[in-house]
Write a protein that holds these residues in place. Structure first.
Motif, PDB file in Angstrom:
ATOM      1  N   GLU A 124       0.836  -1.206   0.000  1.00  9.52           N
ATOM      2  CA  GLU A 124       0.000   0.000   0.000  1.00  9.52           C
ATOM      3  C   GLU A 124       0.868   1.253   0.000  1.00  9.52           C
ATOM      4  N   LEU A 125       1.924   1.262   0.781  1.00  4.09           N
ATOM      5  CA  LEU A 125       2.803   2.440   0.826  1.00  4.09           C
ATOM      6  C   LEU A 125       3.529   2.642  -0.499  1.00  4.09           C
ATOM      7  N   VAL A 126       3.958   1.547  -1.142  1.00  4.24           N
ATOM      8  CA  VAL A 126       4.621   1.651  -2.444  1.00  4.24           C
ATOM      9  C   VAL A 126       3.644   2.181  -3.482  1.00  4.24           C
ATOM     10  N   GLU A 127       2.410   1.697  -3.452  1.00  3.79           N
ATOM     11  CA  GLU A 127       1.394   2.170  -4.401  1.00  3.79           C
ATOM     12  C   GLU A 127       1.112   3.662  -4.188  1.00  3.79           C
ATOM     13  N   GLN A 128       0.978   4.076  -2.948  1.00  2.00           N
ATOM     14  CA  GLN A 128       0.714   5.488  -2.679  1.00  2.00           C
ATOM     15  C   GLN A 128       1.906   6.350  -3.066  1.00  2.00           C
ATOM     16  N   ALA A 129       3.121   5.821  -2.843  1.00  2.58           N
ATOM     17  CA  ALA A 129       4.309   6.579  -3.215  1.00  2.58           C
ATOM     18  C   ALA A 129       4.409   6.713  -4.728  1.00  2.58           C
ATOM     19  N   ASN A 130       4.055   5.687  -5.471  1.00  2.00           N
ATOM     20  CA  ASN A 130       4.117   5.743  -6.934  1.00  2.00           C
ATOM     21  C   ASN A 130       2.962   6.537  -7.533  1.00  2.00           C
TER      22      ASN A 130
END
Length: 168
Positions: A124-130
């Motif tokens: 989830e954090l990687v998706e939000q960061a991207n």
């Protein structure tokens, strides 16, 4: 001489109040009929001392018996207390084993849940960061440029701006 001895013995008996000598008492009481009469004659010092020692020994034995009986009662009471303590310890050990089993089971389930939650949170954090990464980069570049231009303008016209505000 035997008459004189007898007279002296009679005189001594009259003065001391003793009717028979120790040897006479022993000769009278040693016979068959004397055994029955023995209790009517005074006892010798050795017999009295022996009787006193026997009485003292009986008293000591009674005291020792009382002490031993009290100690046995104390030991029995302590034995009962220790048995109760052992039962309590066994119950507590069973309860602790049960809680340890529950803790081990919950730990395994919690560890699996923790690993799964960490993976989901990372994704989830990687998706939000991207998500919106390009937009943030463009906005950052524009702000950097504007800051650079404003900084250059302030640097070149600093004296005029200060004079216009009225600080110099």
């Amino acid at each position: 001489m035997s008459i004189q001895t007898e007279l002296v013995a009679i005189a001594i008996r009259a003065i001391t109040g003793v009717l028979y000598t120790d040897s006479q008492i022993k000769s009278i009481t040693s016979g068959v009929t004397g055994k029955y009469l023995k209790e009517f004659f005074p006892s010798t010092k050795d017999e009295l001392e022996a009787k006193n020692r026997v009485d003292a020994a009986r008293n000591h034995i009674e005291s020792a018996s009382t002490i031993i009986r009290d100690m046995q009662e104390d030991l029995e009471a302590q034995d009962l207390q220790l048995n109760e303590l052992l039962v309590t310890i066994k119950e507590k050990k069973k309860l602790a084993d049960r809680y340890q089993t529950l803790a081990d089971t919950n730990k395994e389930a919690f560890d699996a849940f923790k690993v799964e939650m960490e993976e989901a949170l990372r994704k989830e954090l990687v998706e939000q960061a991207n998500k919106g990464k390009r937009t943030r980069q463009v906005v950052s570049f524009v702000l950097w440029g504007v800051t650079l231009v404003i900084g250059a303008a302030l640097g070149s016209y600093f004296k005029e701006i200060v004079a216009w505000i009225g600080f110099a």
